[in-house]
Design a protein around this motif. Structure first.
Motif, PDB file in Angstrom:
ATOM      1  N   CYS A   1       0.851  -1.185   0.000  1.00 46.51           N
ATOM      2  CA  CYS A   1       0.000   0.000   0.000  1.00 46.51           C
ATOM      3  C   CYS A   1       0.888   1.237   0.000  1.00 46.51           C
ATOM      4  CB  CYS A   1      -0.904  -0.017   1.235  1.00 46.51           C
ATOM      5  SG  CYS A   1      -1.861   1.489   1.431  1.00 46.51           S
ATOM      6  N   ARG A   2       0.628   2.163  -0.907  1.00 44.07           N
ATOM      7  CA  ARG A   2       1.487   3.336  -1.032  1.00 44.07           C
ATOM      8  C   ARG A   2       1.273   4.319   0.107  1.00 44.07           C
ATOM      9  NH1 ARG A   2       4.078   3.853  -6.176  1.00 44.07           N
ATOM     10  NH2 ARG A   2       4.820   5.822  -5.356  1.00 44.07           N
ATOM     11  N   ARG A   3       0.262   4.065   0.933  1.00 41.26           N
ATOM     12  CA  ARG A   3       0.022   4.977   2.043  1.00 41.26           C
ATOM     13  C   ARG A   3       0.540   4.409   3.357  1.00 41.26           C
ATOM     14  NH1 ARG A   3      -4.645   5.907   5.497  1.00 41.26           N
ATOM     15  NH2 ARG A   3      -4.434   7.990   6.412  1.00 41.26           N
TER      16      ARG A   3
ATOM     17  N   ILE B   1      -2.464  -0.114  -5.375  1.00 43.05           N
ATOM     18  CA  ILE B   1      -1.953   1.133  -4.817  1.00 43.05           C
ATOM     19  C   ILE B   1      -2.342   1.311  -3.349  1.00 43.05           C
ATOM     20  CG2 ILE B   1      -1.882   3.646  -5.037  1.00 43.05           C
ATOM     21  CD1 ILE B   1      -2.394   3.187  -8.054  1.00 43.05           C
TER      22      ILE B   1
ATOM     23  N   LEU C   1      -1.204  11.465  -3.649  1.00 38.50           N
ATOM     24  CA  LEU C   1      -0.579  10.381  -4.418  1.00 38.50           C
ATOM     25  C   LEU C   1      -1.062  10.406  -5.868  1.00 38.50           C
ATOM     26  CD1 LEU C   1      -0.889   7.427  -1.857  1.00 38.50           C
ATOM     27  CD2 LEU C   1       1.252   8.410  -2.706  1.00 38.50           C
TER      28      LEU C   1
ATOM     29  N   ARG D   1       2.156  11.995  -7.507  1.00 35.35           N
ATOM     30  CA  ARG D   1       2.978  10.810  -7.740  1.00 35.35           C
ATOM     31  C   ARG D   1       2.558  10.090  -9.014  1.00 35.35           C
ATOM     32  NH1 ARG D   1       5.855   9.466  -2.961  1.00 35.35           N
ATOM     33  NH2 ARG D   1       6.253  11.501  -2.046  1.00 35.35           N
TER      34      ARG D   1
ATOM     35  N   LEU E   1      -0.139   8.569  -9.822  1.00 38.40           N
ATOM     36  CA  LEU E   1      -0.846   7.294  -9.648  1.00 38.40           C
ATOM     37  C   LEU E   1      -2.274   7.412 -10.187  1.00 38.40           C
ATOM     38  CD1 LEU E   1       0.554   6.345  -6.138  1.00 38.40           C
ATOM     39  CD2 LEU E   1       1.200   5.402  -8.355  1.00 38.40           C
TER      40      LEU E   1
END
Ligand SMILES: [Zn+2]
Ligand SMILES: [Zn+2]
Length: 257
Positions: free
Chosen positions: A35-37, A49, A111, A115, A117
């Motif tokens: 998870c990007r968070r 993501i 994000l 980023r 995404l």
């Protein structure tokens, strides 16, 4: 017989397992499956993501809001016009956000926008649709979604317009078509973050142009943007679209700061 098979293939099966594990490792290296968070491992095949927990952290804003500018009120009183709209009604007829600009929604928007995404546009639009879609959302009876445009230089830097991705996703969910060629941002204004409300309005005046007015003439248009701050961007776009002949201009955003 069984012993013979084991003898013949016994060496192969562990090897296959090793390849499988290796390809999973390669997959993890090539596609970051966390998870990007929150960095939790993404284990479900439909997770992309963001993990389910972070997506569940998309919390809708409070029900109480100004029916004109859409600003949320604390507490749970009935909808009523805010002081700002009473003093000076905005040039759009109504605006709604899904949430306040904080927590998981804010992180996801950052994000998404900074980023690159792009796939986050889908869950963000789905969240907006689920949050405000149940009771008379701005797209009811609308003819078009129009994303707030970026200046072409900014768009080139970022590679995409986040508002356009959100509009396309909303269109999929609602059946209302998108028209991204109506508006153009012709002046790359200085960043607005440090400016006060009045300054923002002056700063942005004249920054947008309706290049295809025939596309909005007589139509009910819903502007789409990611974040609503003072409303100056949405207000200026709405003013330009109304001047181009739009019958009614409304707005939706994911979050309000
Ligand atoms: Zn997460
Ligand atoms: Zn208001």
């Amino acid at each position: 017989m069984r012993g013979e098979i084991r003898e013949r293939y016994g060496l192969i099966f562990p090897f296959v397992r090793l390849i499988k594990r290796g390809s999973r490792l390669a997959e993890l290296l090539i596609f970051p499956s966390v998870c990007r968070r929150c960095l939790a491992l993404l284990e479900r095949p439909d997770e992309r993501i963001l993990c389910q927990d972070c997506l569940a952290g998309f919390v809708p804003g409070p029900p109480s809001h100004c029916p004109s500018c859409g600003r949320f009120f604390d507490g749970d009183g009935a909808a009523h016009l805010c002081g700002g709209c009473l003093r000076r009604p905005p040039s759009f007829s109504t605006h709604r956000s899904a949430a306040r600009y904080d927590g998981a929604v804010k992180d996801a928007l950052l994000l998404f926008k900074y980023r690159g995404l792009r796939p986050l546009g889908r869950p963000l639009a789905a969240f907006l649709h689920a949050s405000i879609g149940r009771f008379d959302p701005p797209w009811t009876g609308a003819d078009l979604f129009v994303p707030v445009p970026l200046h072409r230089r900014r768009r080139r830097e970022r590679g995409f317009n986040q508002a356009e991705i959100l509009a396309v996703e909303l269109s999929r969910l609602t059946g209302v078509p998108v028209e991204a060629r109506v508006l153009r941002k012709t002046i790359n204004v200085q960043p607005q973050a440090s400016l006060r409300s009045e300054e923002r309005r002056a700063n942005i005046r004249g920054a947008y142009r309706a290049v295809r007015p025939e596309m909005v003439a007589g139509k009910i248009v819903v502007l789409v943007d990611d974040v609503f701050t003072t409303g100056s961007t949405l207000g200026e776009c709405a003013r330009v679209l109304a001047k181009a002949g739009a019958r009614d201009v409304r707005g939706v955003t994911i979050a309000q700061a």
